[in-house]
Design an enzyme around this catalytic site. Structure first.
Site, PDB file in Angstrom:
ATOM      1  N   GLU A 194       0.863  -1.185   0.000  1.00 58.91           N
ATOM      2  CA  GLU A 194       0.000   0.000   0.000  1.00 58.91           C
ATOM      3  C   GLU A 194       0.893   1.225   0.000  1.00 58.91           C
ATOM      4  O   GLU A 194       1.955   1.246   0.649  1.00 58.91           O
ATOM      5  CB  GLU A 194      -0.903   0.013   1.236  1.00 58.91           C
ATOM      6  CG  GLU A 194      -1.736   1.297   1.317  1.00 58.91           C
ATOM      7  CD  GLU A 194      -2.884   1.231   2.306  1.00 58.91           C
ATOM      8  OE1 GLU A 194      -2.831   0.408   3.227  1.00 58.91           O
ATOM      9  OE2 GLU A 194      -3.834   2.017   2.131  1.00 58.91           O
TER      10      GLU A 194
ATOM     11  N   CYS B 118      -6.681   0.811   2.766  1.00 56.45           N
ATOM     12  CA  CYS B 118      -7.680   1.893   2.746  1.00 56.45           C
ATOM     13  C   CYS B 118      -7.520   2.805   1.544  1.00 56.45           C
ATOM     14  O   CYS B 118      -8.459   3.524   1.175  1.00 56.45           O
ATOM     15  CB  CYS B 118      -7.593   2.720   4.023  1.00 56.45           C
ATOM     16  SG  CYS B 118      -8.112   1.841   5.488  1.00 56.45           S
TER      17      CYS B 118
ATOM     18  N   ASN C 269     -12.154  -3.321   0.417  1.00 51.20           N
ATOM     19  CA  ASN C 269     -11.047  -3.556   1.351  1.00 51.20           C
ATOM     20  C   ASN C 269     -11.592  -3.903   2.733  1.00 51.20           C
ATOM     21  O   ASN C 269     -11.820  -5.050   3.041  1.00 51.20           O
ATOM     22  CB  ASN C 269     -10.128  -2.331   1.400  1.00 51.20           C
ATOM     23  CG  ASN C 269      -9.054  -2.469   2.455  1.00 51.20           C
ATOM     24  OD1 ASN C 269      -8.418  -3.523   2.550  1.00 51.20           O
ATOM     25  ND2 ASN C 269      -8.849  -1.461   3.270  1.00 51.20           N
ATOM     26  N   GLU C 270     -11.834  -2.885   3.546  1.00 53.42           N
ATOM     27  CA  GLU C 270     -12.323  -3.156   4.907  1.00 53.42           C
ATOM     28  C   GLU C 270     -13.763  -2.697   5.032  1.00 53.42           C
ATOM     29  O   GLU C 270     -14.099  -1.917   5.907  1.00 53.42           O
ATOM     30  CB  GLU C 270     -11.440  -2.439   5.938  1.00 53.42           C
ATOM     31  CG  GLU C 270     -10.189  -3.193   6.263  1.00 53.42           C
ATOM     32  CD  GLU C 270      -9.348  -2.523   7.336  1.00 53.42           C
ATOM     33  OE1 GLU C 270      -9.625  -1.362   7.682  1.00 53.42           O
ATOM     34  OE2 GLU C 270      -8.405  -3.166   7.814  1.00 53.42           O
TER      35      GLU C 270
HETATM   36  O1  AHR Z   1      -2.209  -1.387   6.803  1.00 48.84           O
HETATM   37  C1  AHR Z   1      -2.677  -0.114   7.111  1.00 48.84           C
HETATM   38  C2  AHR Z   1      -4.188  -0.018   7.025  1.00 48.84           C
HETATM   39  O2  AHR Z   1      -4.782  -0.843   7.972  1.00 48.84           O
HETATM   40  C3  AHR Z   1      -4.794  -0.472   5.734  1.00 48.84           C
HETATM   41  O3  AHR Z   1      -4.793   0.506   4.783  1.00 48.84           O
HETATM   42  C4  AHR Z   1      -6.191  -0.813   6.115  1.00 48.84           C
HETATM   43  O4  AHR Z   1      -6.761  -1.777   5.287  1.00 48.84           O
HETATM   44  C5  AHR Z   1      -6.070  -1.223   7.563  1.00 48.84           C
HETATM   45  O5  AHR Z   1      -6.997  -0.583   8.336  1.00 48.84           O
END
Ligand code: AHR
Length: 670
Positions: free
Chosen positions: A59, A258, A389-390
């Site tokens: 990321e 994220c 993602n989340e």
């Molecule tokens: O790894 C950091 C963040 O943690 C990521 O972007 C997210 O998916 C999680 O909340």
């Protein structure tokens, strides 16, 4: 009594034998080593370790892309940041009166349309007097003897600026390397030049001066090291990719995290804007720039020089399955949670379908042709795609169903990764799993950022998972020594050892767990927002944390088939701090035993191998430290790293001495 020499020798040898025996039992008594008998069964096979078992989560957080993996050294090279002069300094200008004796930098907007909106106009009033400085990403790292590529798009507007000089300077203004280009056109044209730097410097800057007077327009002012990963021009930072490649990753998940979702929908990651000509990739503010008030990085943007094509290419370079994650029409639920109405979801779904075409379509397809135009006519053979993602709650499930239907009807062979939200338990998690199970989802992504003890206590997490349900992607996990994302978290030995213990449980459950990755991956020592992170780097150097070393020990010894290791018929999941898992590598015909001892006691293990025979060809890798707070650093990058050890084999019994606070891997030829 008089003894012969022969009798004397026998006496000495017998006495020696007894004293050796005493010493061994003395030593085990003095260290208080536990004596334990374990059994490995070579016949109980049938569960395969997926080639994707140990992978990478990438990321763009902590300056991982711009300022990190993407080797561009100029920050805000095309003047597109919200404050378009960010990163640029005019040391000679009087900012208050705007009355600059020697020259002026102004930023002109072409138009709101298009993707590269701005360029810089420099008016030079005083030959050689006007200077522009770019500060880089917390400075620029340059190496003695290394070559650098400077390029700039320029168009002369009035007067006659004959030369643009670029110098790499240190904090005292010493010139470490320089080059000159000669603009000769009043239309936009790219000028390029290569030069060598004569001294290493971690916090260098770029100084640009002009010869002649007049007005000139500038855009895409760029500086790259020539020595990039695979020597690709304007490519990736070699030492960082090497650390990733050394992990032998089974997959590369990108672009997050994220960052996929965006804090608002308008600022979500849109892969189509990250492919094609570099200068047409529209930059976007990085969602991590001001996410944490305690670590603001307002100058953090995404140039997308590392875009989807480059991610696919990197996956291919490393032999890793590409695993892109796409937004599903929900902005980050920790921020706005903005929702795309269901009847407006089509363009989002189309993005997913087009991505599959971009990765796998032949050159007769529109997106396959875009890939070919970028230099890769062959497909990337993408097998997985992640949706969301989340995300959590009914809004996610509702949207996920639409994506699933569309993808499966056009590309039934593509495996879809869904998500169970940000937490490894609780209402969101339960709801997500229940729904996804009902839908026969293929792979469910789980995330856990938890204290080290949670990892030690949850090595049996997957023992109770339904063997016939969806498979698990442990997509983001890392032990947090203080609290989730606390700036005080450390990549210390306790966190790494606890992860190693937990990972025996991932491996032991390879029937259910098909993909795993630590997160986040990388952090710039001067530009991070989130810690802990697996790899730390500055502008010149990089190192793997103990957590990296643990990942590497697993991922370079993945094996192909799961075996069972037991003590009195029980799994080894934390009794007296001992954890173990075992695999066979059918390609090398090796037995691979992973053992973690989180206790303060040494443990002497007699591991009986049943159902086949082993040779005495054993190799041992052990990593350990009494000091649980110990960390690796730029000064001591390998302080905590695996060392070779020894073990003995008596018949079919492996004798392994496991020191306290260690993670060991035994490889035995069968
Ligand atoms: O790894 C950091 C963040 O943690 C990521 O972007 C997210 O998916 C999680 O909340």
């Amino acid at each position: 009594m008089k003894l012969s020499f022969k009798q004397l020798l026998v006496l000495v040898l017998v006495a020696g034998l007894f004293s050796c025996k005493d010493q061994k039992s003395d030593s085990s008594e003095s260290t208080g080593a536990l004596e334990r008998n374990l059994v490995v069964d070579l016949t109980d096979t049938g569960i395969q370790i997926q080639p994707t078992m140990y992978g990478i989560f990438f990321e763009d957080i902590n300056f991982a892309a711009d300022g990190g993996l993407y080797a561009e050294m100029i920050k805000n090279r095309s003047f597109e940041f919200t404050l378009p002069k960010t990163g640029w300094v005019e040391p000679n200008s009087d900012r208050h009166s705007y009355n600059n004796e020697s020259g002026i930098l102004s930023v002109i907007k072409y138009s709101e349309e298009g993707t590269n909106h701005n360029f810089a106009r420099v008016e030079v009033k005083d030959d050689e007097g006007y200077v522009l400085i770019n500060e880089g990403f917390r400075g620029m790292g340059v190496k003695e003897g290394a070559q650098y590529d400077f390029s700039v798009n320029a168009a002369k507007r009035s007067g006659d600026i004959q030369k643009i000089k670029l110098q790499v300077i240190d904090s005292l203004d010493n010139v470490l390397g320089e080059t000159v280009v000669s603009p000769d056109s009043d239309s936009w044209k790219t000028y390029e030049s290569t030069f060598t730097v004569n001294k290493s410097e971690m916090k260098a800057k770029v100084k640009i001066t002009f010869q002649g007077e007049g007005e000139i327009d500038l855009d895409m002012i760029s500086l790259f090291p020539q020595d990039t990963w695979k020597g690709r021009k304007k490519g990736l930072r070699k030492d960082l990719v090497q650390l990733l490649d050394d992990l032998n990753p089974g997959f590369l998940r990108f672009p997050g995290g994220c960052i996929v979702e965006g804090r608002t929908l308008a600022r979500r990651y849109q892969w189509k804007k990250t492919v094609g000509d570099i200068e047409d990739r529209e930059i976007l503010v990085n969602r991590w720039n001001t996410e944490f008030a305690h670590r603001p990085t307002p100058d953090y943007y995404q140039s997308f020089g590392l875009g989807f094509f480059e991610y696919f290419q990197l996956s291919e370079d490393m032999g890793a399955e590409p695993l892109p994650i796409l937004g599903c029409g929900i902005a980050c639920q920790f921020n706005t949670g903005e929702l795309v109405p269901m009847d407006e979801l089509d363009p989002y779904v189309q993005d997913a379908l087009d991505l599959i075409e971009f990765a796998n379509g032949d050159t007769s397809t529109a997106w396959g042709q875009v890939r070919a135009d970028m230099g890769h006519p062959e497909p990337f053979n993408m097998k997985y795609i992640g949706i969301g993602n989340e995300q959590w709650g009914p809004a996610y499930i509702e949207r996920y169903k639409v994506f699933e239907k569309a993808i499966k009807s056009e590309y039934p062979e593509i495996i879809i990764v869904s998500g169970s939200g940000p937490f490894p338990e609780g209402d969101y998690f339960e709801y997500g799993w229940e729904q996804l199970k009902q839908m026969n989802a293929e792979i469910v992504d789980e995330h856990y950022y938890k204290p080290p003890e949670w990892f030690r206590e949850n090595a049996d997490r997957y023992d109770s998972y339904d063997r016939n349900g969806p498979k698990v992607f442990a997509g983001e996990y890392a032990a947090q020594t203080v609290a989730i994302a606390s700036p005080e978290n450390k990549n210390n030995w306790e966190s790494a050892l606890s992860e190693a213990a937990f990972m025996t449980g991932l491996e032991r459950n390879a029937e259910v767990v098909h993909l795993t990755s630590y997160a986040p991956l990388m952090a710039h020592a001067d530009g991070w927002q989130w810690t802990p992170d697996m790899i730390w780097f500055n502008n010149l150097e990089s190192f793997g944390t103990p957590n990296y070393q643990v990942q590497k020990m697993y991922s370079t010894n993945p094996g192909t088939d799961l075996l069972k290791i037991t003590e009195d018929g029980d799994k080894i999941i934390g009794k007296d701090g001992l954890y173990a898992s075992t695999v066979k590598d059918s390609k090398t015909n090796e037995l691979i035993i992973k053992i973690v001892n989180t206790s303060e006691q040494n443990q002497n293990l007699s591991i009986q191998v049943e159902g086949g025979s082993i040779t005495d060809n054993v190799s041992v890798l052990t990593m350990g430290m009494d000091d649980l707070e110990a960390e690796n650093s730029f000064e001591e990058p390998m302080k905590i790293s695996p060392k070779e050890g020894t073990a003995s084999v008596n018949g079919d019994v492996l004798e392994a001495e496991i020191p306290s606070m260690t993670f060991s891997i035994y490889k035995i030829s069968m």
